[in-house]
Scaffold this motif. Structure first.
Motif, mmCIF file in Angstrom:
data_model
loop_
_atom_site.group_PDB
_atom_site.id
_atom_site.type_symbol
_atom_site.label_atom_id
_atom_site.label_comp_id
_atom_site.label_asym_id
_atom_site.label_seq_id
_atom_site.Cartn_x
_atom_site.Cartn_y
_atom_site.Cartn_z
ATOM 1 N N GLU A 77 35.583 46.103 18.410
ATOM 2 C CA GLU A 77 36.470 45.729 17.146
ATOM 3 C C GLU A 77 37.885 45.555 17.657
ATOM 4 O O GLU A 77 38.415 44.327 17.271
ATOM 5 C CB GLU A 77 36.366 46.849 16.206
ATOM 6 N N MET A 78 38.273 46.315 18.762
ATOM 7 C CA MET A 78 39.831 46.277 19.171
ATOM 8 C C MET A 78 39.940 44.859 19.954
ATOM 9 O O MET A 78 40.980 44.260 19.809
ATOM 10 C CB MET A 78 40.148 47.427 19.768
ATOM 11 N N VAL A 79 38.739 44.704 20.853
ATOM 12 C CA VAL A 79 38.767 43.533 21.547
ATOM 13 C C VAL A 79 38.823 42.403 20.849
ATOM 14 O O VAL A 79 39.560 41.083 21.091
ATOM 15 C CB VAL A 79 37.488 43.647 22.657
ATOM 16 N N ILE A 80 37.940 42.294 19.907
ATOM 17 C CA ILE A 80 37.799 41.222 19.003
ATOM 18 C C ILE A 80 39.331 40.902 18.419
ATOM 19 O O ILE A 80 39.933 39.864 18.172
ATOM 20 C CB ILE A 80 36.820 41.081 17.967
ATOM 21 N N LYS A 81 39.858 41.798 17.861
ATOM 22 C CA LYS A 81 41.256 42.018 17.105
ATOM 23 C C LYS A 81 42.190 41.251 18.065
ATOM 24 O O LYS A 81 42.995 40.415 17.497
ATOM 25 C CB LYS A 81 41.404 43.358 16.684
ATOM 26 N N ARG A 82 42.270 42.087 19.325
ATOM 27 C CA ARG A 82 43.334 41.313 20.313
ATOM 28 C C ARG A 82 43.060 39.610 20.576
ATOM 29 O O ARG A 82 44.148 39.178 20.747
ATOM 30 C CB ARG A 82 43.148 42.046 21.436
ATOM 31 N N ALA A 83 41.773 39.484 20.637
ATOM 32 C CA ALA A 83 41.623 38.017 20.690
ATOM 33 C C ALA A 83 41.960 37.101 19.881
ATOM 34 O O ALA A 83 42.545 36.040 19.728
ATOM 35 C CB ALA A 83 39.966 37.860 21.052
ATOM 36 N N GLU A 126 44.620 37.849 17.674
ATOM 37 C CA GLU A 126 45.945 37.736 17.855
ATOM 38 C C GLU A 126 46.368 36.984 18.870
ATOM 39 O O GLU A 126 47.412 36.298 18.648
ATOM 40 C CB GLU A 126 46.559 39.024 17.891
ATOM 41 N N PHE A 127 45.660 37.009 19.876
ATOM 42 C CA PHE A 127 46.158 35.918 21.136
ATOM 43 C C PHE A 127 45.950 34.866 20.740
ATOM 44 O O PHE A 127 46.824 33.808 20.965
ATOM 45 C CB PHE A 127 45.307 36.334 22.145
ATOM 46 N N LEU A 128 44.873 34.231 20.004
ATOM 47 C CA LEU A 128 44.774 32.840 19.566
ATOM 48 C C LEU A 128 45.788 32.538 18.566
ATOM 49 O O LEU A 128 46.269 31.447 18.344
ATOM 50 C CB LEU A 128 43.350 32.784 18.915
ATOM 51 N N GLU A 129 46.078 33.487 17.668
ATOM 52 C CA GLU A 129 47.264 33.003 16.615
ATOM 53 C C GLU A 129 48.484 32.898 17.342
ATOM 54 O O GLU A 129 49.199 31.804 16.845
ATOM 55 C CB GLU A 129 47.257 34.392 15.738
#
Length: 248
Positions: free
Chosen positions: A109-115, A117-120
């Motif tokens: 979940e956190m890996v997806i969340k960081r990804a 945020e990175f894309l944003e």
């Protein structure tokens, strides 16, 4: 105190979890001053800009002045090793805390969340870059708009009409072209000097008035109009349309 509240952490742009060296020092209740303790920790093989970065900060003094001190943002991996080195209950507790943080940080979940945020951030950066490109394009646009206006017009022009582009009179423009060595006057008409005559800048026409009288006139082609534009621009003279865009 909740486990999640033990020691503040944050992440950098590379997705690494970091903790303040001073916060860790305080939590571990180390008796040695931080400025002596941290260099001693480095003797265990930690490297600057790999395991930690030095941060110089300012803080107010009791006297109302400012003092400079150094903190260190250290990776969780380094923080865990430092905790083990302490060999006390506080060190064990802090290490367990960091292990728990790592598990949560590396959860799907956190890996997806960081990804996400990175894309944003990437999208935001691209948007900013696009705005810069649009601004740069707008800065170039006045020249393009004048060229477009010229290229769309295929008709011959009198010097008075070209002069109007610059807010000048025909007399003033003819004088300027004479001063720049482009043309000379013969009788009542202006003629180009030999080096410009075969460039297609002008066309000379004869208007018959009656059997005995005729009038010769010189008109500029659109190619000649662009020639004048480039010529005057080098002299710092811009068309009114470009001056208005620059002013705005």
């Amino acid at each position: 105190m909740l486990m999640t509240d033990l020691i503040p952490t944050h992440s950098n742009e590379n997705g690494n979890l970091l903790v303040s060296g001073r916060d860790l020092h305080e939590f571990l209740e180390v008796k040695t001053e931080y400025r002596h303790w941290f260099p001693r920790m480095l003797e265990y093989g930690f490297a600057e800009n790999v395991d930690f970065v030095a941060i110089v900060q300012k803080r107010p003094t009791a006297q109302g002045n400012e003092t400079t001190y150094t903190d260190h943002h250290i990776k969780i991996e380094m923080a865990k090793e430092i905790c083990m080195i302490q060999r006390n209950e506080k060190g064990k507790l802090a290490r367990q805390y960091f292990l728990d943080l790592e598990r949560k940080w590396n959860s799907p979940e956190m890996v997806i969340k960081r990804a996400h945020e990175f894309l944003e951030r990437k999208v935001a950066a691209l948007t900013t870059e696009n705005l810069v490109l649009i601004q740069q394009n707008n800065e170039l646009k006045p020249k393009a708009s004048y060229y477009d206006m010229v290229l769309q017009n295929k008709s011959l022009l009198s010097v008075s009409k070209i002069a109007k582009d610059y807010g000048m009179s025909a007399i003033a423009l003819n004088k300027k072209l004479y001063e720049l060595g482009i043309q000379y006057k013969q009788g009542d008409i202006w003629l180009l000097y030999a080096k410009h005559q075969d460039k297609g800048y002008t066309q000379t026409t004869t208007h018959v008035i009656d059997a005995d009288k005729s009038r010769v006139s010189t008109k500029w082609t659109q190619k000649g109009r662009l020639f004048i534009y480039d010529l005057l621009k080098r002299e710092g003279i811009l068309p009114v349309i470009e001056r208005e865009c620059e002013a705005s």
